[in-house]
Scaffold this motif. Structure first.
Motif, PDB file in Angstrom:
ATOM      1  N   THR A  60       0.919  -1.259  -0.089  1.00 31.90           N
ATOM      2  CA  THR A  60      -0.087  -0.020   0.048  1.00 31.90           C
ATOM      3  C   THR A  60       0.925   1.392   0.038  1.00 31.90           C
ATOM      4  OG1 THR A  60      -0.282  -0.207   2.467  1.00 31.90           O
ATOM      5  CG2 THR A  60      -1.982  -0.933   1.489  1.00 31.90           C
ATOM      6  N   HIS A  81      -3.183  -4.345  -4.617  1.00 33.73           N
ATOM      7  CA  HIS A  81      -2.468  -5.259  -3.791  1.00 33.73           C
ATOM      8  C   HIS A  81      -2.566  -6.719  -4.096  1.00 33.73           C
ATOM      9  CE1 HIS A  81      -4.405  -4.159   0.386  1.00 33.73           C
ATOM     10  NE2 HIS A  81      -5.275  -4.590  -0.563  1.00 33.73           N
ATOM     11  N   HIS A  82      -3.929  -7.094  -4.207  1.00 30.05           N
ATOM     12  CA  HIS A  82      -4.356  -8.474  -4.499  1.00 30.05           C
ATOM     13  C   HIS A  82      -3.909  -9.101  -5.575  1.00 30.05           C
ATOM     14  CE1 HIS A  82      -7.591  -7.266  -6.784  1.00 30.05           C
ATOM     15  NE2 HIS A  82      -7.875  -8.163  -7.110  1.00 30.05           N
ATOM     16  N   PHE A 104       1.791  -3.358   4.827  1.00 31.48           N
ATOM     17  CA  PHE A 104       0.539  -3.186   4.484  1.00 31.48           C
ATOM     18  C   PHE A 104       0.433  -2.017   5.438  1.00 31.48           C
ATOM     19  CE2 PHE A 104       0.508  -7.427   3.260  1.00 31.48           C
ATOM     20  CZ  PHE A 104      -0.653  -7.650   2.122  1.00 31.48           C
ATOM     21  N   LEU A 161      -2.892  -0.211   5.784  1.00 32.88           N
ATOM     22  CA  LEU A 161      -4.436  -0.195   5.248  1.00 32.88           C
ATOM     23  C   LEU A 161      -4.904   0.986   5.473  1.00 32.88           C
ATOM     24  CD1 LEU A 161      -5.166  -3.782   6.398  1.00 32.88           C
ATOM     25  CD2 LEU A 161      -4.570  -3.008   4.348  1.00 32.88           C
ATOM     26  N   THR A 198      -8.729   0.924   1.590  1.00 33.90           N
ATOM     27  CA  THR A 198      -8.397  -0.572   1.248  1.00 33.90           C
ATOM     28  C   THR A 198      -9.793  -1.195   1.669  1.00 33.90           C
ATOM     29  OG1 THR A 198      -7.465  -0.632   3.471  1.00 33.90           O
ATOM     30  CG2 THR A 198      -5.931  -0.580   1.371  1.00 33.90           C
ATOM     31  N   ARG A 251     -12.037  -5.152   2.587  1.00 30.79           N
ATOM     32  CA  ARG A 251     -11.649  -6.469   2.995  1.00 30.79           C
ATOM     33  C   ARG A 251     -11.536  -7.319   1.966  1.00 30.79           C
ATOM     34  NH1 ARG A 251     -17.109  -6.401   6.094  1.00 30.79           N
ATOM     35  NH2 ARG A 251     -17.086  -4.505   5.083  1.00 30.79           N
ATOM     36  N   THR A 301      -8.043  -7.066   0.615  1.00 29.82           N
ATOM     37  CA  THR A 301      -7.199  -6.827   1.658  1.00 29.82           C
ATOM     38  C   THR A 301      -6.737  -8.540   1.806  1.00 29.82           C
ATOM     39  OG1 THR A 301      -7.367  -4.744   2.494  1.00 29.82           O
ATOM     40  CG2 THR A 301      -6.472  -6.410   3.924  1.00 29.82           C
ATOM     41  N   ILE A 343       1.331  -5.376   9.241  1.00 28.38           N
ATOM     42  CA  ILE A 343       0.052  -4.903   8.672  1.00 28.38           C
ATOM     43  C   ILE A 343      -0.470  -3.786   9.782  1.00 28.38           C
ATOM     44  CG2 ILE A 343      -2.192  -5.338   7.856  1.00 28.38           C
ATOM     45  CD1 ILE A 343      -1.011  -8.575   7.771  1.00 28.38           C
ATOM     46  N   GLU A 362     -11.611  -4.469   8.910  1.00 26.81           N
ATOM     47  CA  GLU A 362     -10.353  -5.077   8.012  1.00 26.81           C
ATOM     48  C   GLU A 362      -9.753  -5.687   9.510  1.00 26.81           C
ATOM     49  OE1 GLU A 362      -8.488  -3.134   4.149  1.00 26.81           O
ATOM     50  OE2 GLU A 362      -8.851  -1.880   5.900  1.00 26.81           O
TER      51      GLU A 362
END
Length: 193
Positions: free
Chosen positions: A26, A79-80, A95, A97, A110, A112, A115, A134, A146
């Protein structure tokens, strides 16, 4: 007082060395990308992801201004999708987030549904003795969700393969906190799982 960013760097540097591969999942304004770039040096590689073109532009300017080694690849994608762009195992990942700091757009955050697959891929891509940080921002609804989602997921992982820890300030419920995910240095986990 606890400096969470300082703790992030401390934990990363216990695992990451020059010449290794790291991912900023991220990138935001590039602070973590810069840290990782300097940590792995000229012989290492850093990949950084963000869905906002503004983040890539801000990060590129920041890296240039701060004299980062030219060891990074900035990627305008979620990012996925990490496996599409990073073809080698990684030693560390960060990360952060939430939403792009100082952008004024808190609605772009971001989520879920991206993520979780990003974190799962990151854990799978980690080399033995690899690490993930994270950072969670529970002050907005998606950030809180998240954090809850990841906490429940980490509870399901084999403690012989992954050590997942949570670091937070207990008397400030909306303060950011983070998960530290460390992969065992053992190459053969089989008999323990």
């Amino acid at each position: 007082m606890v400096d969470l960013t300082g703790l992030h760097k401390h934990f990363i540097l216990q695992h990451l060395a020059e010449g290794e591969v790291a991912v900023d999942f991220t990138m935001g304004n590039g602070n973590d990308t810069l840290f990782l770039s300097k940590a792995v040096g000229e012989g290492g590689r850093v990949y950084a992801f963000d869905i906002q073109k503004e983040a890539l532009e801000s990060t590129k300017a920041h890296l240039t201004e701060c004299g980062a080694p030219e060891n990074y690849t900035l990627i305008c994608a979620s990012h996925h999708r990490v496996r599409e762009f990073v073809k080698e195992p990684i030693k560390a990942g960060i990360f952060n987030l939430g939403y792009l700091p100082r952008s004024g757009r808190k609605s772009v955050t971001t989520m879920r549904e991206t993520t979780m697959p990003a974190v799962e891929a990151a854990i799978d891509m980690l080399l033995p003795d690899g690490v993930l940080i994270i950072a969670i921002y529970p002050g907005h609804e998606e950030g809180a969700l998240e954090g809850d989602m990841l906490r429940e997921y980490f509870k399901t992982l084999s403690r012989f393969r992954i050590c997942a820890s949570e670091f937070r300030i207990l008397n400030s419920k909306d303060s950011p906190y983070f998960f530290l995910v460390e992969k065992s240095a053992r190459v053969d986990f089989g008999k323990y799982e």
